[in-house]
Design an enzyme around this catalytic site. Structure first.
Site, mmCIF file in Angstrom:
data_model
loop_
_atom_site.group_PDB
_atom_site.id
_atom_site.type_symbol
_atom_site.label_atom_id
_atom_site.label_comp_id
_atom_site.label_asym_id
_atom_site.label_seq_id
_atom_site.Cartn_x
_atom_site.Cartn_y
_atom_site.Cartn_z
ATOM 1 C CD GLU A 212 -1.289 -0.052 3.713
ATOM 2 O OE1 GLU A 212 -2.354 -0.658 3.553
ATOM 3 O OE2 GLU A 212 -0.969 0.465 4.790
ATOM 4 C CG HIS A 250 -2.987 0.884 7.571
ATOM 5 N ND1 HIS A 250 -2.715 -0.031 6.600
ATOM 6 C CD2 HIS A 250 -4.019 0.384 8.274
ATOM 7 C CE1 HIS A 250 -3.540 -1.049 6.726
ATOM 8 N NE2 HIS A 250 -4.349 -0.825 7.724
#
Lengths: 297, 380
Positions: A212, A250
């Site tokens: 990611e 995140h």
């Protein structure tokens, strides 16, 4: 074979008496994991559904011979719990806790490297590790994994880990081990650690890598793949459309300046010979194709 | 959490880092009051969380009250790259002999702290890094050992700061590092760090990003939170405890997990649409969370369709399905909702929704199908 854990791994749960610890600890045991104890200071001598609880990791290790620990405690206690596990003789620590301050993570990581070089930390803020049919430490739902290999999975994202398991299992392709390394800025275990372990594992024939945005771990992994990896790797990187400067959930998922974009990561991986896919479904389909070709070959 | 310059300077001051005397002003009258206190000439600085405000006319020097009134009046309400100026920082103007750059951040690949120091400050450090990388003295700091004065002295020498600035700069860097670590910053940056003609070193600007994971040990951050976001959708989501980022498209997104939410944005984009937001409802989504999520998304007038993408791990899909129905009974949502439900208890979840499906409540078997449907509905 599996990496990092197997059917003989004995696990203690730090925080077993808490709501989350109890829920996931018992689920892990129900899956077949050897959950041999729990640790909660002040609650030694009690039990959780038959699992004995100890006051400290050291006591738990002495009594059970555990080598792995599942840390499921609130953020402000997590760093201390990790260090206590290492001091108590645990060599594989899985920490799922989300929301640990970055400075605490950096200090904890460096302490482990310096004082406990033989200890591996997985996470924090990760779904954990599952070796289907053998061992499940963390919060992954066991029923979406399929035993027997030949695919190893490593992922920075929780739900995309499940998605990857599901895409493969639903098409009859099993996994050797699925490792969620977590999306925090200072992960204890990184892509390269997992890729190296999968490369060395004879039963793993191909690897699915889910990245990611943020940081440069995917780029570093790409470099490693170029020089070390002989097994096919299929990859998907989430966040192509993420705007710069905004944290996407995140703590590590942020594009700063021109660094950390999904496109840069995909380009680096493609240049390393990785099969880069545009979405999780495509990645699943590509992996199924590769596994079928390997079986024929 | 990114701080405004004035908040960053206030934060620096807590750690003993010298900054120019000044104060905030939301009106011209307040600006005059601050200037009377700190003394002319003053610098009027727009408080916006975006770079390039100087070029946009957001920083002006005022020699007296007339000039201050003129500039403050012009800058308040100014639109700088989409950020409207509501607040000014008024500070005593500093004479500048030299401009430096200093920052601390996390060196993620090496898992250490990274200090950057340059005698060429006042310009964007990315430009310096590109054109003259040797002009930046990089210092890797072991988080277990920190930065002491001796190391800071060697560092300012290496960066070839002017002799007159070195001792003060070294002391300031130790304090800035303390602000970075004890103050739980992701980034603590001073650009420029200045040397005045009379030999004083202080921070003329402040760029601070706080690590929100550390809020539990920083009650003093509460005051920063009130001004954190101006996007009304993000404010509302924050109040409801949702992890939401507003975007510009017309497909509202709800997903569980940050990775899946990002991936959902990507897939919507791949099939020719564009997302109105990023929204991660996290694990264990119940009816309250779902209702709050739908409400926030629905409050965005741009939203033409809503894509709910759930992969049940620990989150049980039947609970999500119940949550959606309960949410719909509480809030009126006019935009059509497309759901993709997979994972734990997905069959039960789909069964719960079966009797309620309609033109505006649709399920699709896969993420791609659901994305295509949601995008088509947004365009219809």
């Amino acid at each position: 074979m599996s990496i990092f854990v197997d059917e003989n791994t004995k696990v203690i749960v730090q925080g077993l008496t808490g709501g989350q610890g109890r829920f996931h600890g018992l689920r892990n045991r129900d899956y077949g994991t050897k959950v041999v104890g729990g640790v909660t200071p002040g609650k030694g001598g009690t039990d959780v559904d038959g699992i004995p609880v100890f006051n400290s990791v050291a006591e738990a290790v002495a009594a059970t011979g555990a080598t792995a620990s599942f840390v499921v405690v609130p953020p402000r206690f997590a760093a201390d719990a990790i260090i206590e596990a290492a001091q108590g003789g645990i060599t594989f620590i899985v920490c799922i806790t989300e929301g640990i301050p970055a400075h605490d993570e950096a200090v904890t990581y460096n302490r482990l490297v310096e004082e406990f070089p033989g200890v591996r930390l997985l996470g924090p803020n990760c779904p954990g590790i599952i070796s289907p049919g053998k061992c499940n430490i963390g919060i992954t739902s066991g029923d979406i994994a399929l035993a027997g290999g030949p695919v190893g999975i490593v992922s920075r994202s929780g739900t995309l880990t499940y998605q990857a398991l599901y895409e493969l299992s639903s098409q009859g392709v099993g996994q050797t081990t699925c490792v969620g390394i977590g999306g925090d800025p200072v992960p204890g275990t990184n892509f390269i650690d997992c890729l190296a372990a999968f490369e060395a594992d004879p039963e793993t024939k191909a690897v699915m890598m889910i990245g990611e945005i943020g940081g440069s771990e995917e780029e570093r992994a790409a470099e490693w793949i170029t020089t070390h990896m002989t097994k096919p790797v299929v990859s998907y990187v989430a966040g192509v459309t993420a705007p710069p400067g905004r944290k996407m959930g995140h703590a590590g998922a942020i594009i700063s300046g021109s660094k950390g974009t999904a496109q840069a990561k995909m380009d680096a991986l493609a240049a390393a010979g990785v099969h880069v896919c545009q979405n999780p479904t495509e990645a699943g389909e590509k992996m199924v194709e590769i596994v079928k070709a390997l079986a024929l070959g | 959490m990114d701080l405004f310059e004035y908040q960053g300077k206030q934060y620096f001051a807590r750690y003993g880092i010298p900054v120019s005397p000044g104060g905030v002003a939301d009106t011209v009258e307040q600006a005059v009051a601050v200037a009377d206190e700190v003394g002319y000439p003053v610098v009027v600085k727009a408080q916006v969380k975006v770079g390039g405000r100087g070029k946009a006319g957001g920083v002006k020097l005022a020699a007296d009250e007339d000039e201050l009134r003129l500039h403050a009046g012009n800058i308040l309400g100014l639109d700088i790259k989409g950020h409207v100026v509501h607040r000014l920082w008024i500070e005593r103007s500093s004479d500048i002999a030299r401009e430096y750059y200093a920052s601390f951040t996390l060196d993620r690949p090496n898992k250490k702290h990274l200090g950057m120091l340059s005698a060429q400050g006042g310009v964007e450090i990315e430009v310096v890094a590109e054109e003259n990388p040797d002009a930046i003295a990089m210092l890797s700091i072991d988080p277990l050992r920190g930065l002491d004065l001796a190391a800071a002295r060697a560092w300012v020498d290496e960066a070839t700061l002017d002799e007159a600035a070195r001792e003060q700069a070294a002391a300031l860097l130790v304090r800035l590092y303390e602000c970075y670590t004890k103050g739980d910053c992701d980034l603590a940056e001073v650009n420029p760090l200045i040397l005045t003609p009379d030999g004083r070193v202080h921070a003329l600007d402040a760029k601070v990003t706080l690590d929100e994971n550390a809020s539990f040990r920083h009650p003093e951050w509460e005051e920063f939170r009130a001004t954190e976001t101006e996007d009304p959708r993000e404010k509302m989501a924050k109040e409801k405890g949702l992890n939401y980022i507003g975007l510009d498209g017309d497909v509202g997104i709800i997903a569980n997990g940050a990775g899946l939410a990002m991936s959902t944005l990507d897939v919507v984009n791949q099939v020719g649409g564009s997302a109105a937001n990023f929204l991660d409802i996290g694990g264990g989504a119940n009816a309250d969370v779902m209702a709050a999520a739908l409400e926030v998304i629905h409050s965005d007038p741009k939203v033409k369709s809503i894509f709910v993408n759930i992969f049940g791990g620990i989150t049980r899909v039947d609970e999500v399905a119940k949550g959606v129905l309960e949410a719909l009974s509480r809030v009126t949502i006019t935009a059509p909702i497309v759901l993709r439900l997979d994972g734990t208890n997905a069959t039960q979840g789909r069964a719960i929704l079966a009797a309620h499906l309609s033109d505006t409540l649709i399920t699709e078997p896969t993420m791609l199908d659901a994305a295509r449907r949601a995008v088509a509905l947004a365009k219809a």
